[in-house]
Motif scaffolding. Structure first.
Motif, mmCIF file in Angstrom:
data_model
loop_
_atom_site.group_PDB
_atom_site.id
_atom_site.type_symbol
_atom_site.label_atom_id
_atom_site.label_comp_id
_atom_site.label_asym_id
_atom_site.label_seq_id
_atom_site.Cartn_x
_atom_site.Cartn_y
_atom_site.Cartn_z
ATOM 1 N N ARG A 186 16.432 -2.150 -4.487
ATOM 2 C CA ARG A 186 15.772 -2.002 -3.188
ATOM 3 C C ARG A 186 14.392 -1.364 -3.307
ATOM 4 O O ARG A 186 13.624 -1.377 -2.337
ATOM 5 N N MET A 187 14.055 -0.785 -4.445
ATOM 6 C CA MET A 187 12.824 -0.022 -4.576
ATOM 7 C C MET A 187 11.559 -0.823 -4.220
ATOM 8 O O MET A 187 10.706 -0.321 -3.461
ATOM 9 N N PRO A 188 11.357 -2.055 -4.728
ATOM 10 C CA PRO A 188 10.110 -2.762 -4.401
ATOM 11 C C PRO A 188 9.914 -2.940 -2.896
ATOM 12 O O PRO A 188 8.819 -2.724 -2.379
ATOM 13 N N GLU A 189 10.983 -3.302 -2.202
ATOM 14 C CA GLU A 189 10.895 -3.510 -0.750
ATOM 15 C C GLU A 189 10.559 -2.203 -0.032
ATOM 16 O O GLU A 189 9.688 -2.177 0.848
ATOM 17 N N LYS A 190 11.238 -1.119 -0.395
ATOM 18 C CA LYS A 190 11.009 0.168 0.260
ATOM 19 C C LYS A 190 9.600 0.689 -0.042
ATOM 20 O O LYS A 190 8.940 1.262 0.820
ATOM 21 N N LEU A 191 9.153 0.483 -1.268
ATOM 22 C CA LEU A 191 7.821 0.936 -1.661
ATOM 23 C C LEU A 191 6.744 0.211 -0.861
ATOM 24 O O LEU A 191 5.811 0.834 -0.344
ATOM 25 N N LEU A 192 6.880 -1.104 -0.738
ATOM 26 C CA LEU A 192 5.884 -1.873 -0.005
ATOM 27 C C LEU A 192 5.885 -1.493 1.477
ATOM 28 O O LEU A 192 4.836 -1.465 2.120
ATOM 29 N N THR A 193 7.062 -1.171 2.016
ATOM 30 C CA THR A 193 7.146 -0.745 3.415
ATOM 31 C C THR A 193 6.360 0.545 3.639
ATOM 32 O O THR A 193 5.638 0.680 4.633
ATOM 33 N N VAL A 194 6.490 1.493 2.710
ATOM 34 C CA VAL A 194 5.731 2.746 2.810
ATOM 35 C C VAL A 194 4.234 2.462 2.736
ATOM 36 O O VAL A 194 3.437 2.980 3.535
ATOM 37 N N LEU A 195 3.817 1.627 1.800
ATOM 38 C CA LEU A 195 2.395 1.322 1.624
ATOM 39 C C LEU A 195 1.839 0.551 2.820
ATOM 40 O O LEU A 195 0.690 0.740 3.208
ATOM 41 N N GLN A 196 2.660 -0.307 3.413
ATOM 42 C CA GLN A 196 2.241 -1.010 4.625
ATOM 43 C C GLN A 196 2.026 -0.023 5.759
ATOM 44 O O GLN A 196 1.061 -0.116 6.527
ATOM 45 N N ASP A 197 2.907 0.953 5.854
ATOM 46 C CA ASP A 197 2.824 1.966 6.907
ATOM 47 C C ASP A 197 1.583 2.840 6.744
ATOM 48 O O ASP A 197 0.937 3.219 7.717
ATOM 49 N N VAL A 198 1.243 3.151 5.506
ATOM 50 C CA VAL A 198 0.120 4.062 5.236
ATOM 51 C C VAL A 198 -1.231 3.362 5.297
ATOM 52 O O VAL A 198 -2.184 3.871 5.874
ATOM 53 N N CYS A 199 -1.325 2.157 4.696
ATOM 54 C CA CYS A 199 -2.651 1.534 4.598
ATOM 55 C C CYS A 199 -2.651 0.030 4.844
ATOM 56 O O CYS A 199 -3.628 -0.645 4.530
ATOM 57 N N GLY A 200 -1.548 -0.504 5.370
ATOM 58 C CA GLY A 200 -1.516 -1.928 5.661
ATOM 59 C C GLY A 200 -1.479 -2.808 4.440
ATOM 60 O O GLY A 200 -2.001 -3.930 4.445
ATOM 61 N N ALA A 201 -0.842 -2.353 3.354
ATOM 62 C CA ALA A 201 -0.786 -3.122 2.107
ATOM 63 C C ALA A 201 -0.013 -4.427 2.302
ATOM 64 O O ALA A 201 0.969 -4.485 3.040
ATOM 65 N N ASP A 202 -0.472 -5.475 1.628
ATOM 66 C CA ASP A 202 0.214 -6.768 1.646
ATOM 67 C C ASP A 202 0.996 -7.032 0.364
ATOM 68 O O ASP A 202 1.950 -7.802 0.367
ATOM 69 N N HIS A 203 0.568 -6.411 -0.730
ATOM 70 C CA HIS A 203 1.207 -6.611 -2.027
ATOM 71 C C HIS A 203 1.161 -5.301 -2.808
ATOM 72 O O HIS A 203 0.273 -4.469 -2.598
#
Length: 304
Positions: free
Chosen positions: A64-81
């Protein structure tokens, strides 16, 4: 004012180190850093108080780590990848990667980035090789258009995105978290960059622990013979060709590309081609992830 300050720093070279964009502001980046539009903000006493922290901790050692990590980054800076790399000694290892578009572009880029040694010409890793950061994580902003390496510019043109790298040293390895935000959206703000800087050390610590736990789980398993690995891989349905299965089995067994080529009676370049195709079919980007895939096969075999 801050935007023009950032632009002037970008012109100085392809790599922009961002330690604190608010030296004279109440929004100064602390060890926890500000989190945009959020009620919970890290403090020096509690640098892990950011949205998604508990989800990341619970995902340590799991798929689950990749999904959770990207969710945090999306929340902080709008990351797409995002993609996670580890520089150990004189080689680079790709670990997890994820993208909200559901595609595998970032994964394929990572494979090329590592296997073709493109990372050696990347200014981020050049700086890390000569002066690794021993204390805190560092956020580097990459101006891809200013890269001198033509191969790198071509590689990054596959995703027209702003690129940042959060890097830090843990237990002798340098970890790099690559964060990409596509240029079809507005440019990332100074505050978002400061937020990345604020949670950078926390993210690097979590990722290092995640990779350590997975490695321990793989090491405590019994020693498998090559014939047993091949049998288990062949018993499970997959899109892999017979040759791709053979190459994967030998990678899991611990053989080098040269050793696999000799064992199978094929060229080393052919081994690399089969490996790349296999990784693409499996949706992975490294021997590390291949080991995780094989661990999953072991679990399936035990249930059956």
């Amino acid at each position: 004012m801050r935007s023009s300050h950032l632009e002037s720093r970008q012109k100085s070279g392809p790599v922009v180190r961002i330690l604190d964009l608010f030296p004279n502001s109440s929004q100064r980046a602390t060890p926890g850093g500000p989190i945009i539009n959020r009620g919970r903000q890290p403090t020096p006493a509690n640098p892990f108080a950011f949205n998604g922290f508990l989800d990341l901790v619970s995902a340590i050692g799991t798929s689950r780590m990749p999904e959770k990590l990207l969710t945090v980054l999306q929340d902080v800076c709008g990351a797409d990848h995002c993609a996670v790399f580890e520089q150990r000694a004189d080689h680079l290892i790709q670990h997890d990667s994820a993208g909200f578009d559901g595609g595998n572009r970032i994964l394929e880029m990572g494979i090329t980035y590592v296997e073709e040694q493109y990372w050696r010409g990347d200014p981020v890793y050049q700086q890390l090789l000569h002066s690794p950061q021993a204390q805190a994580a560092v956020v580097s902003r990459i101006n891809t258009e200013a890269l001198e390496d033509q191969k790198l510019r071509t590689l990054y043109s596959q995703i027209n995105a702003e690129r940042f790298v959060i890097s830090g040293l843990q237990s002798g390895s340098v970890y790099g978290l690559h964060v990409l935000r596509e240029r079809s959206r507005e440019s990332i703000s100074d505050l978002e960059i400061s937020s990345l800087s604020g949670i950078g050390s926390s993210l690097i610590s979590i990722l290092a622990k995640h990779i350590e736990v997975l490695g321990q789980r793989q090491r405590i398993g019994r020693v498998w013979q090559l014939s047993e690995i091949e049998l288990l891989i062949n018993q499970q349905p997959s899109d892999l060709s017979l040759r791709e299965r053979s190459v994967c089995a030998r990678i899991i067994y611990g053989m080098s590309s040269a050793g696999i080529a000799l064992d199978l009676g094929i060229g080393e370049e052919s081994v690399k081609t089969y490996r790349k195709r296999a990784y693409q079919r499996l949706g992975i980007g490294s021997s590390y992830e291949l080991g995780k895939w094989f661990t999953t096969l072991q679990g399936i075999a035990m249930v059956e």
